[in-house]
Design an enzyme around this catalytic site. Structure first.
Site, PDB file in Angstrom:
ATOM      1  N   HIS A 187       0.848  -1.199   0.000  1.00 36.62           N
ATOM      2  CA  HIS A 187       0.000   0.000   0.000  1.00 36.62           C
ATOM      3  C   HIS A 187       0.878   1.241   0.000  1.00 36.62           C
ATOM      4  CE1 HIS A 187      -4.180  -1.457   1.216  1.00 36.62           C
ATOM      5  NE2 HIS A 187      -3.493  -2.489   0.800  1.00 36.62           N
TER       6      HIS A 187
ATOM      7  N   TYR B  70      -9.221   5.603   7.324  1.00 33.54           N
ATOM      8  CA  TYR B  70      -9.360   5.913   8.750  1.00 33.54           C
ATOM      9  C   TYR B  70     -10.402   7.022   8.857  1.00 33.54           C
ATOM     10  CZ  TYR B  70      -5.071   3.328   9.903  1.00 33.54           C
ATOM     11  OH  TYR B  70      -4.125   2.343  10.086  1.00 33.54           O
TER      12      TYR B  70
ATOM     13  N   PRO C  82      -4.110   0.049  18.448  1.00 36.30           N
ATOM     14  CA  PRO C  82      -3.890  -0.402  17.065  1.00 36.30           C
ATOM     15  C   PRO C  82      -4.022   0.681  15.996  1.00 36.30           C
ATOM     16  CG  PRO C  82      -6.011  -1.163  17.885  1.00 36.30           C
ATOM     17  CD  PRO C  82      -5.319  -0.526  19.042  1.00 36.30           C
TER      18      PRO C  82
ATOM     19  N   LYS D 107       1.047  -0.763  14.735  1.00 40.33           N
ATOM     20  CA  LYS D 107       2.461  -0.935  15.053  1.00 40.33           C
ATOM     21  C   LYS D 107       2.823  -2.144  15.910  1.00 40.33           C
ATOM     22  CE  LYS D 107       4.267   2.586  13.038  1.00 40.33           C
ATOM     23  NZ  LYS D 107       4.232   2.148  11.669  1.00 40.33           N
TER      24      LYS D 107
ATOM     25  N   TYR E  29       4.085   6.146   9.895  1.00 43.24           N
ATOM     26  CA  TYR E  29       3.174   5.057   9.530  1.00 43.24           C
ATOM     27  C   TYR E  29       3.912   3.945   8.773  1.00 43.24           C
ATOM     28  CZ  TYR E  29      -1.226   2.832   8.296  1.00 43.24           C
ATOM     29  OH  TYR E  29      -2.261   1.931   8.186  1.00 43.24           O
TER      30      TYR E  29
HETATM   31  C1  PHB Z   1      -5.866  -4.370  10.060  1.00 40.25           C
HETATM   32  O1  PHB Z   1      -5.919  -4.518   8.832  1.00 40.25           O
HETATM   33  O2  PHB Z   1      -6.149  -5.305  10.830  1.00 40.25           O
HETATM   34  C2  PHB Z   1      -5.468  -3.065  10.627  1.00 40.25           C
HETATM   35  C3  PHB Z   1      -5.063  -2.060   9.785  1.00 40.25           C
HETATM   36  C4  PHB Z   1      -4.677  -0.839  10.300  1.00 40.25           C
HETATM   37  C5  PHB Z   1      -4.718  -0.633  11.664  1.00 40.25           C
HETATM   38  C6  PHB Z   1      -5.105  -1.637  12.526  1.00 40.25           C
HETATM   39  C7  PHB Z   1      -5.490  -2.871  12.015  1.00 40.25           C
HETATM   40  O3  PHB Z   1      -4.368   0.590  12.155  1.00 40.25           O
END
Ligand code: PHB
Ligand code: APR
Length: 389
Positions: free
Chosen positions: A72, A200, A291, A295, A383
């Site tokens: 990504h 997000y 989460p 990380k 990130y």
């Molecule tokens: C996930 O795909 O499980 C995932 C992706 C981004 C995050 C947390 C979990 O910040």
């Protein structure tokens, strides 16, 4: 039984450490409380930083990751009905993240470790670690009713947040913690993802995240009350809420059979130091991040990379320098990542105690991140993961 390094826990930290040591000619035994099936099927996060992917490639463990992982190059921040793309790779000299489920990482590591003669004891009961302040620590456990004692030089505590090894730290150790007044309800669903990049979403009803595992499998999250009962969330309620928080610009959330559902609390946690005598903690045993920054797994990988190098130096030269620096080196990165994860969490969630003033501050922060190249670069750098020093 004797080994050089006894590793408690066969999560990503323990298994990867065992591999790295094997490559340096150092013998280890992994002792895991759960069954192999349980560990390989546990659905967890799935974002690998650039450095994590680079390490797995370097040690020849990325065949499946390179075939099935999804690189990504950007993510979107969605607020007030508008999605803003952060072009992570453009802002970080081409670095990227790869979406690949943590249970796949664990499966690949387990297969490879067993194929190279690694000793991994699953379903070990009553795991007890003894004498970590002596030069001959021991790990006792019971497998299939037979009690075993493992003598070793070093114990690696890779047994996650609910493990036993952290409890061996002396009273002088510090545990620093933040609980957040919310949790994440996560689902895995057989439905095409909302988009091919992660979204997000900051929404007045709470945070939501649209992630994915493949072009046909979605991974979606909703901010909920941490005490929420899953039984209160039938499938249609989840889809409706996801649609409200994530749908935008005519883009809707695709529904499909829900394959897995769970609620996890959100916390930040750090234990200092990460060492006591011959015991070294790594991964979730030593620290937890919320989460939102994606990380947890990546920090665990960094810890064991540092630990394997320190142990290899010690076995080769007798010098304890690397071992002495282990905790400080790891904690430097842990705190940078704690800050990033706390910042992402604070910017994107609705806090029950926030008033209109604080909500406007969150909006101002979001506006700044999506309009200032410097602010967007800072998010992107953290990130995709700051390079390892
Ligand atoms: C996930 O795909 O499980 C995932 C992706 C981004 C995050 C947390 C979990 O910040
Ligand atoms: N004895 C043996 N094994 C144990 C014990 C014990 N007393 N207690 C826990 N374990 C095992 C757990 O069953 C688990 O398989 O230790 C393992 C720890 O694995 P993880 O929890 O996955 O932790 P870690 O390897 O540090 O990986 C960090 O995991 O929590 C996620 O999102 C987090 O991605 C991060 C990653």
């Amino acid at each position: 039984m004797r080994t050089q390094v006894a590793i408690v826990g066969a999560g990503p930290a323990g298994l990867l450490l065992s591999h790295l040591l094997h490559r340096q000619g150092i013998d280890s035994v992994v002792v895991e409380r759960r069954s192999r099936e349980y560990v390989e099927q546990r659905v967890r996060a799935g974002v690998l930083e650039q450095s994590t992917v680079d390490l797995l490639r370097e040690i020849g463990l990325a065949d499946r990751l390179d075939r099935e992982g999804l690189p990504h190059h950007g993510i979107a921040l969605l607020f007030d009905g508008v999605a803003h793309r952060i072009p992570m790779s453009d802002l970080t000299g081409g670095r990227a993240i790869t979406v690949y489920g943590q249970q796949h990482v664990v499966r690949d590591l387990t297969e490879a470790r067993l194929a190279t003669g690694g000793q991994v004891y699953f379903e070990a009961d009553d795991v007890t670690v003894l004498d970590v302040t002596s030069s001959t620590p021991r790990v006792r456990f019971t497998v299939e009713g037979r009690s075993t004692e493992l003598e070793c030089d070093i114990v690696a505590g890779c047994d996650g947040f609910h493990g036993v090894t952290r409890g061996l730290l002396p009273a002088s150790a510090r545990f620093l913690e933040r609980e957040y007044p919310f949790g994440w309800l996560g689902i895995l669903a057989a439905a095409p993802p909302v988009d091919d990049e992660l979204i997000y979403a900051y929404h007045e009803r709470g945070f939501a995240l649209a992630s994915l595992r493949s072009p046909t499998i979605s991974r979606l999250y909703l901010q909920v009350d941490p005490t929420e009962d899953l039984a209160e969330w039938p499938d249609q309620r989840i889809w409706d809420e996801l649609g409200t928080r994530i749908g935008h610009d005519g883009r809707s959330v695709n529904e499909g059979p829900i394959l897995e559902k769970s609620i996890v609390p959100m916390r930040s946690f750090v234990c200092e130091p990460m060492r006591h005598g011959r015991l070294f903690l790594a991964g979730d045993a030593a620290h937890i991040v919320p989460p939102t920054g994606a990380k947890g797994l990546n920090l665990a990988v960094h810890d064991v990379h540092v630990l394997a190098a320190a142990l290899s130096h010690w076995y080769a030269t007798g010098s304890e320098t690397g071992l002495d620096e282990y905790s400080t080196t790891c904690l430097n990165r842990v705190w940078r990542v704690q800050h990033f994860s706390w910042w992402m969490t604070s910017m994107l969630h609705r806090f029950p105690q926030h008033d209109a003033f604080q909500q406007q501050l969150q909006r101002a922060q979001l506006e700044y991140v999506v309009s200032s190249p410097a602010a967007a670069t800072s998010l992107a750098e953290n990130y995709v993961g700051l390079p390892w020093s």
